[in-house]
Design an enzyme around this catalytic site. Sequence first.
Site, PDB file in Angstrom:
ATOM      1  N   HIS A 185       0.843  -1.212   0.000  1.00  0.00           N
ATOM      2  CA  HIS A 185       0.000   0.000   0.000  1.00  0.00           C
ATOM      3  C   HIS A 185       0.874   1.257   0.000  1.00  0.00           C
ATOM      4  CE1 HIS A 185      -3.211   2.708   0.561  1.00  0.00           C
ATOM      5  NE2 HIS A 185      -3.703   2.301   1.707  1.00  0.00           N
ATOM      6  N   TYR A 190      -0.427   7.464   3.185  1.00  0.00           N
ATOM      7  CA  TYR A 190       0.208   6.686   4.246  1.00  0.00           C
ATOM      8  C   TYR A 190       1.725   6.711   4.030  1.00  0.00           C
ATOM      9  CZ  TYR A 190      -4.636   5.765   5.198  1.00  0.00           C
ATOM     10  OH  TYR A 190      -5.969   5.946   5.485  1.00  0.00           O
ATOM     11  N   ARG A 356     -16.793   0.306  -2.563  1.00  0.00           N
ATOM     12  CA  ARG A 356     -18.092   0.586  -1.943  1.00  0.00           C
ATOM     13  C   ARG A 356     -19.253  -0.208  -2.518  1.00  0.00           C
ATOM     14  NH1 ARG A 356     -17.180   6.906  -2.354  1.00  0.00           N
ATOM     15  NH2 ARG A 356     -16.157   6.070  -4.209  1.00  0.00           N
TER      16      ARG A 356
HETATM   17  C1  FNR Z   1     -11.304   2.151   1.625  1.00  0.00           C
HETATM   18  N1  FNR Z   1     -10.188   2.302   0.797  1.00  0.00           N
HETATM   19  C2  FNR Z   1      -9.004   1.691   1.140  1.00  0.00           C
HETATM   20  N2  FNR Z   1      -7.954   1.700   0.269  1.00  0.00           N
HETATM   21  C3  FNR Z   1      -6.832   0.999   0.527  1.00  0.00           C
HETATM   22  O1  FNR Z   1      -5.917   0.998  -0.289  1.00  0.00           O
HETATM   23  N3  FNR Z   1      -6.723   0.306   1.693  1.00  0.00           N
HETATM   24  C4  FNR Z   1      -7.710   0.257   2.630  1.00  0.00           C
HETATM   25  O2  FNR Z   1      -7.584  -0.441   3.631  1.00  0.00           O
HETATM   26  C5  FNR Z   1      -8.874   1.019   2.375  1.00  0.00           C
HETATM   27  N4  FNR Z   1      -9.919   1.074   3.268  1.00  0.00           N
HETATM   28  C6  FNR Z   1     -11.160   1.537   2.886  1.00  0.00           C
HETATM   29  C7  FNR Z   1     -12.270   1.357   3.689  1.00  0.00           C
HETATM   30  C8  FNR Z   1     -13.539   1.730   3.257  1.00  0.00           C
HETATM   31  C9  FNR Z   1     -14.728   1.471   4.130  1.00  0.00           C
HETATM   32  C10 FNR Z   1     -13.687   2.330   1.983  1.00  0.00           C
HETATM   33  C11 FNR Z   1     -15.034   2.736   1.456  1.00  0.00           C
HETATM   34  C12 FNR Z   1     -12.580   2.562   1.206  1.00  0.00           C
HETATM   35  C13 FNR Z   1     -10.337   2.847  -0.566  1.00  0.00           C
HETATM   36  C14 FNR Z   1     -10.921   1.796  -1.513  1.00  0.00           C
HETATM   37  O3  FNR Z   1     -10.094   0.651  -1.611  1.00  0.00           O
HETATM   38  C15 FNR Z   1     -11.141   2.373  -2.918  1.00  0.00           C
HETATM   39  O4  FNR Z   1      -9.886   2.720  -3.462  1.00  0.00           O
HETATM   40  C16 FNR Z   1     -12.063   3.587  -2.913  1.00  0.00           C
HETATM   41  O5  FNR Z   1     -13.155   3.386  -2.048  1.00  0.00           O
HETATM   42  C17 FNR Z   1     -12.610   3.893  -4.308  1.00  0.00           C
HETATM   43  O6  FNR Z   1     -13.285   2.777  -4.831  1.00  0.00           O
HETATM   44  P1  FNR Z   1     -14.927   2.693  -4.847  1.00  0.00           P
HETATM   45  O7  FNR Z   1     -15.392   2.673  -3.429  1.00  0.00           O
HETATM   46  O8  FNR Z   1     -15.395   3.900  -5.584  1.00  0.00           O
HETATM   47  O9  FNR Z   1     -15.190   1.407  -5.586  1.00  0.00           O
END
Ligand code: FNR
Length: 392
Positions: A185, A190, A356
């Site tokens: 990541h 981060y 999401r």
């Molecule tokens: C996330 N996102 C996220 N990204 C990541 O790299 N590591 C993580 O642990 C998390 N945690 C996380 C928790 C929750 C509840 C959400 C909604 C999002 C970001 C996620 O992986 C993604 O990149 C974004 O949410 C955009 O994608 P969607 O939601 O539009 O499909």
Amino acid sequence: SKTPTVFTPLKLRSLTLQNRFAVSPMCMYSADDGHLTDFHLVHLGAMAMRGVALTIFEATSVTPNGRISPEDSGLWTDSQIAPLKRIVDFIHSQGQKAGIQLAHAGRKASTVAPWHTQNRGQGETATAAQGGWPDNVWAPSAIKFSPKFPQPKEMTVSDIEGLVDSFAKAASRAVSAGFDTIEIHAAHGYLFTEFLSPITNKRTDQYGGSFENRTRLLVDVIKATRAVIPETMPLLVRISATEWMEWTGEESWDLAQSIRLAKLLPDLGVDLLDVSSAGNNAEQRMQITPTVQIDLAGEIRDAVRAAGKTLLIGAVGFVNTAEIARRIVQTGDEGLVDVDGEHGQKTKADLVLVARQFLKEPEFVLRAAHQLGVEVKWPLQYGRAAWAKGEK
Ligand code: FNR
């Protein structure tokens, strides 16, 4: 008619994914001292049962102080392997694959879970009484993210070397847990993003200044991880393609540097770059459109291919329909159009990560398959409920 690319297999080293959908990592703030729980088994298992080829487990910290919140997942000690392995084994029993995102939250560590904050967002410091470690938060330079976040300490060179070792140890544990792949990541502000960006990295040693110095920590961690995982196991990296700080006129981490980094990754043994954006600065000005990150992924994919390098690309952000997913990865000349139909006809990525929509609809892939007229694996036990003909 031909199977849409999104429902064709994707091969990464010896790993074959049955389709191009992945669960994007999502922190659930529900771990117990870094150990996953029954909540995670049901949450992750539900999606893996319903046709998604790859389930990437949430950001999992390689040290206790790299957790975003006290309830984050961790892999800094051997007792954390078994709860992960239980879920991985379940996913495998469903004929699907599991990945884990290894992380360190840097200066965005030691915060409370979103539902404990006043505005249901991130970023209020978790105090020691709340299980936090606000006096032991790491960053490349001692600069806070925003007023409510903890004051980080500048990492020493020995902290940095120790962190590289912690990544290697966590990667070995991930292999023991049975994971099919690991994602590093390096997105969303981060620790790695903080090192990559000249705005958050003001170091004057070998880890700051030039592009080569700012990417050194990430490159060292990639090498250390690659060295302990099997040759047959693919390695993924997630970055923020831009930190959306161009507006300041200051030098920031941007698309050009992401492309430069992307071209180096294949030779370091990285197989897929997962392209996200933003998260490193409270003052970011993100262009929020449904396709903005998909287009960033597409630009990186084109540049890497033009340079003759082999690197698969993952796209993420606002994917919530079968048709959007189909268009992102479609290859060949069948029905190729951009997501919004405006940016030319080009394949943007090789894998679609969805976050999401899976929370709202764990059967998103099943429905997409039905809408696009293809079959995916789903539980034998559910056979009697097969989609009725014509139902959408
Ligand atoms: C996330 N996102 C996220 N990204 C990541 O790299 N590591 C993580 O642990 C998390 N945690 C996380 C928790 C929750 C509840 C959400 C909604 C999002 C970001 C996620 O992986 C993604 O990149 C974004 O949410 C955009 O994608 P969607 O939601 O539009 O499909």
